[in-house]
Design an enzyme around this catalytic site. Structure first.
Site, PDB file in Angstrom:
ATOM      1  N   HIS A   1      -0.237  -5.761  19.672  1.00 23.84           N
ATOM      2  CA  HIS A   1       0.242  -5.362  18.349  1.00 23.84           C
ATOM      3  C   HIS A   1       0.913  -3.996  18.461  1.00 23.84           C
ATOM      4  O   HIS A   1       0.435  -3.114  19.173  1.00 23.84           O
ATOM      5  CB  HIS A   1      -0.930  -5.301  17.365  1.00 23.84           C
ATOM      6  CG  HIS A   1      -0.522  -5.122  15.938  1.00 23.84           C
ATOM      7  ND1 HIS A   1      -0.163  -3.899  15.416  1.00 23.84           N
ATOM      8  CD2 HIS A   1      -0.414  -6.011  14.910  1.00 23.84           C
ATOM      9  CE1 HIS A   1       0.136  -4.043  14.130  1.00 23.84           C
ATOM     10  NE2 HIS A   1      -0.007  -5.305  13.795  1.00 23.84           N
TER      11      HIS A   1
ATOM     12  N   CYS B   1       0.852  -1.181   0.000  1.00 30.63           N
ATOM     13  CA  CYS B   1       0.000   0.000   0.000  1.00 30.63           C
ATOM     14  C   CYS B   1       0.895   1.239   0.000  1.00 30.63           C
ATOM     15  O   CYS B   1       2.113   1.155   0.171  1.00 30.63           O
ATOM     16  CB  CYS B   1      -0.919   0.010   1.220  1.00 30.63           C
ATOM     17  SG  CYS B   1      -0.031   0.166   2.799  1.00 30.63           S
TER      18      CYS B   1
ATOM     19  N   CYS C   1       2.654   5.570   9.253  1.00 23.11           N
ATOM     20  CA  CYS C   1       1.621   5.742   8.228  1.00 23.11           C
ATOM     21  C   CYS C   1       0.654   6.849   8.641  1.00 23.11           C
ATOM     22  O   CYS C   1       0.209   6.893   9.791  1.00 23.11           O
ATOM     23  CB  CYS C   1       0.855   4.431   8.040  1.00 23.11           C
ATOM     24  SG  CYS C   1      -0.543   4.558   6.902  1.00 23.11           S
TER      25      CYS C   1
ATOM     26  N   THR D   1      -5.593  -0.073  12.395  1.00 23.09           N
ATOM     27  CA  THR D   1      -6.008   0.174  11.014  1.00 23.09           C
ATOM     28  C   THR D   1      -6.094  -1.088  10.171  1.00 23.09           C
ATOM     29  O   THR D   1      -6.714  -1.073   9.104  1.00 23.09           O
ATOM     30  CB  THR D   1      -5.046   1.158  10.320  1.00 23.09           C
ATOM     31  OG1 THR D   1      -3.718   0.632  10.359  1.00 23.09           O
ATOM     32  CG2 THR D   1      -5.077   2.512  11.005  1.00 23.09           C
TER      33      THR D   1
ATOM     34  N   SER E   1       1.867  -5.424   3.176  1.00 25.57           N
ATOM     35  CA  SER E   1       3.312  -5.341   3.385  1.00 25.57           C
ATOM     36  C   SER E   1       4.090  -6.291   2.475  1.00 25.57           C
ATOM     37  O   SER E   1       5.280  -6.511   2.697  1.00 25.57           O
ATOM     38  CB  SER E   1       3.650  -5.667   4.847  1.00 25.57           C
ATOM     39  OG  SER E   1       3.078  -4.722   5.718  1.00 25.57           O
TER      40      SER E   1
ATOM     41  N   GLU F   1       1.047  -1.405  16.597  1.00 25.72           N
ATOM     42  CA  GLU F   1       0.232  -0.238  16.290  1.00 25.72           C
ATOM     43  C   GLU F   1      -0.715   0.097  17.439  1.00 25.72           C
ATOM     44  O   GLU F   1      -0.864   1.259  17.821  1.00 25.72           O
ATOM     45  CB  GLU F   1      -0.566  -0.462  14.999  1.00 25.72           C
ATOM     46  CG  GLU F   1      -1.397   0.749  14.610  1.00 25.72           C
ATOM     47  CD  GLU F   1      -2.343   0.477  13.461  1.00 25.72           C
ATOM     48  OE1 GLU F   1      -3.450   1.051  13.474  1.00 25.72           O
ATOM     49  OE2 GLU F   1      -1.982  -0.285  12.550  1.00 25.72           O
TER      50      GLU F   1
ATOM     51  N   SER G   1       1.468 -10.452  10.239  1.00 25.81           N
ATOM     52  CA  SER G   1       0.747  -9.358   9.582  1.00 25.81           C
ATOM     53  C   SER G   1      -0.747  -9.489   9.844  1.00 25.81           C
ATOM     54  O   SER G   1      -1.396 -10.424   9.377  1.00 25.81           O
ATOM     55  CB  SER G   1       1.017  -9.391   8.068  1.00 25.81           C
ATOM     56  OG  SER G   1       0.111  -8.553   7.382  1.00 25.81           O
ATOM     57  N   SER G   2      -1.289  -8.532  10.568  1.00 29.04           N
ATOM     58  CA  SER G   2      -2.705  -8.566  10.928  1.00 29.04           C
ATOM     59  C   SER G   2      -3.600  -8.465   9.698  1.00 29.04           C
ATOM     60  O   SER G   2      -4.570  -9.213   9.555  1.00 29.04           O
ATOM     61  CB  SER G   2      -3.020  -7.425  11.900  1.00 29.04           C
ATOM     62  OG  SER G   2      -4.386  -7.406  12.231  1.00 29.04           O
ATOM     63  N   ASN G   3      -3.276  -7.557   8.772  1.00 29.24           N
ATOM     64  CA  ASN G   3      -4.171  -7.385   7.621  1.00 29.24           C
ATOM     65  C   ASN G   3      -4.157  -8.619   6.728  1.00 29.24           C
ATOM     66  O   ASN G   3      -5.167  -8.963   6.118  1.00 29.24           O
ATOM     67  CB  ASN G   3      -3.811  -6.113   6.843  1.00 29.24           C
ATOM     68  CG  ASN G   3      -2.579  -6.235   5.985  1.00 29.24           C
ATOM     69  OD1 ASN G   3      -2.648  -6.639   4.824  1.00 29.24           O
ATOM     70  ND2 ASN G   3      -1.420  -5.887   6.527  1.00 29.24           N
TER      71      ASN G   3
END
Length: 398
Positions: free
Chosen positions: A185, A66, A157, A250, A379, A187, A317-319
Site C-alpha cells: 500500500h 474526511c 495527511c 492509518t 475518500s 502509505e 481503498s483500505s478503509n
C-alpha cells in the site's frame, strides 16, 4: 540517509509547499458544486434516515470525505489554479476514489506512469509541479523530485505524517518498527521508507506468528520467506526483534491495531520483565480519528435491522474494505461498489468481494419493503453516495 534531516531541509526549500496558495474560497465553491449533495444533506438533517416507497435508507453517522482527504483534494485544485500553464504531475492517486482522480485528469493533472510495478519519473522535468498525495510519498521519491528541481506540493495527511514521526522515534531508539498494514500500500511504502529496521504485519495472525518467534524462536528461513516482501533489507529476526515499536497504516481496522499493540507489549513484558519493558517496547497512538469514527459509526449501523448493506468507496481503498469487513462479520448481505455505474442494467450489481474478486449479483434488491444501510469510505464524495441512493430508489419504484 538521515531522513529526518532531509525532510527538515526539504520543508525549508522555496520549491516545497504544504499550504494552499490563497485560492481557498474559489476552490471551496468548486468542490461543493462537484462533490456535495442536497440529497445526502437532507438525510443527515433527518437523523440519517430517509424513506421513499418501499425503501428505508439508514446512513452511517460518520462517512465519506474526511478532513485530510478534503484538504488534499482542495490543495490539488488550488495547485492547478496557481500554476495554470505549468505541467503538473501527481505521484499516485490523490485519494482512492475513481471519480476524483478522473476529474484531476480532466484538469490536465498527469499521473506518474507505472512500468513493471515501478514508477517512471523520467517523464518529469525540472520546473514541473509535482503533487504528493494524501497517502504521502516515499523519502526516495521526495529526494528524486527535489534533485530534479521540481516544485513539490505536499498534500500528505497530517495523520500519516504523525506515523512517520513515530517510526523516526523507533529508529532513534534502535527499535524495529512493526507496522500494521499492507506491504504494497502506498502509505505503508512511504512509512517504511522513513523507518530504520521494519517488519510489516497484515493482521493479528501474522503478529501472533512474530510474537511466538520472539518468545520461542523458530525457523529463520521460514520467517524470512514469510515476510520476504514485508521487511527491511538485511532483516534478521534473531537480532532485530529484541526491541520493537508499533506503528500502523492509518486506514487499518482500529480494533486489530490495538490488539496487535497489546500482543507485542505482553510479549516483550513476558520476555524481558516489567523493569526492562520500556527498553524493548514503544507504542504511540497513531490511529486516525476519521478512520476510527467511520468504523465506530459502522458498528452502530449494523445494529439496525437491515436487509442489506451498501459500502461505497474505491476498490483499492483500505478503509472502505475494513468497513465492508464489519458487515460481512455480521453476516449482513453487503455490496462494496465504487460508483453508480456498477448498478444495472435492471436489478443487478457488480461489486467487490473481500477476496478482491468482482462478482455480479442479479436481483440484489429484494421485492417488498427493505431497510438498507449505507456508508462510504473516507475518500468518497457525497455526490457518489447520493447517485447510488437515488438509483436504488429508482429501481425499487420501477
Amino acid at each position: 540517509m538521515d531522513t529526518k534531516a532531509f525532510k527538515r531541509s526539504l520543508q525549508h526549500s522555496e520549491n516545497y509547499h504544504r499550504k494552499g496558495f490563497g485560492h481557498q474560497v474559489e476552490v471551496a465553491t468548486q468542490l461543493q458544486s462537484e462533490y456535495q449533495s442536497n440529497l445526502v444533506q437532507k438525510i443527515r438533517e433527518n437523523n440519517y434516515t430517509l424513506q421513499q416507497g418501499d425503501v428505508t435508507i439508514y446512513l452511517a453517522k460518520a462517512f465519506g470525505f474526511c478532513w485530510g482527504v478534503e484538504r488534499a483534494v482542495a490543495m490539488a485544485y488550488e495547485t492547478r489554479q496557481h500554476f495554470p500553464q505549468e505541467r503538473i504531475w501527481i505521484t499516485n492517486e490523490i485519494i482512492h476514489n475513481p471519480s476524483v482522480n478522473q476529474r484531476l485528469r480532466e484538469m490536465q493533472v498527469g499521473f506518474i506512469p507505472v512500468e513493471d510495478g515501478k514508477k517512471d519519473f523520467s517523464i518529469v522535468a525540472s520546473g514541473d509541479v509535482v503533487i504528493l498525495p494524501a497517502f504521502g510519498a516515499s523519502v526516495q521519491e521526495m529526494q528524486l523530485l527535489n534533485d530534479k528541481g521540481c516544485t513539490i506540493v505536499d498534500t500528505t495527511c497530517p495523520w500519516v505524517s504523525k506515523v512517520w514521526n513515530t517510526v523516526e522515534k523507533h529508529k532513534k531508539g534502535e527499535h524495529t518498527s512493526i507496522i500494521h498494514g499492507k506491504y504494497n500500500h502506498e502509505e505503508t511504502l512511504a512509512t517504511s521508507s522513513f523507518a530504520g529496521k521494519y517488519l510489516i504485519v497484515l493482521n493479528l495472525a501474522q503478529a501472533e506468528y512474530v510474537a511466538d518467534y520472539i518468545l520461542n524462536g523458530g525457523d529463520k528461513n521460514e520467517f524470512l520467506a514469510k515476510f520476504s516482501r514485508a521487511c527491511s533489507a538485511g532483516f534478521d529476526p534473531d537480532r532485530d526483534l529484541e526491541r520493537v515499536g508499533i506503528a500502523n497504516q492509518t486506514t487499518m481496522l482500529k480494533s486489530e491495531t490495538e490488539q496487535i499493540g497489546k500482543l507485542f507489549e505482553h510479549t516483550m513484558l513476558k520476555k524481558y520483565g516489567p523493569i526492562e519493558l520500556n527498553d524493548h517496547f514503544q507504542s504511540f497512538n497513531t490511529i486516525c480519528d476519521a478512520t476510527q469514527e467511520r468504523q465506530d459509526a459502522m458498528f452502530e449501523l449494523v445494529e439496525e435491522k437491515l436487509d442489506l448493506m451498501v459500502v461505497i468507496g474505491g476498490f483499492n481503498s483500505s478503509n472502505t474494505t475494513h468497513l465492508q469487513e464489519i458487515a460481512v462479520e455480521r453476516q449482513i448481505p453487503s455490496y462494496h461498489i465504487d460508483s453508480v455505474d456498477r448498478i444495472g442494467p435492471g436489478n443487478r450489481v457488480e461489486h467487490r468481494q473481500l477476496s478482491g474478486d468482482l462478482a455480479l449479483t442479479e436481483n440484489w434488491l429484494p421485492a417488498g419493503a427493505i431497510a438498507i444501510g449505507v456508508t462510504s469510505g473516507a475518500s468518497t464524495p457525497d455526490k457518489v453516495v447520493a447517485d447510488i441512493i437515488q438509483n436504488i430508489f429508482d429501481i425499487k419504484r420501477s
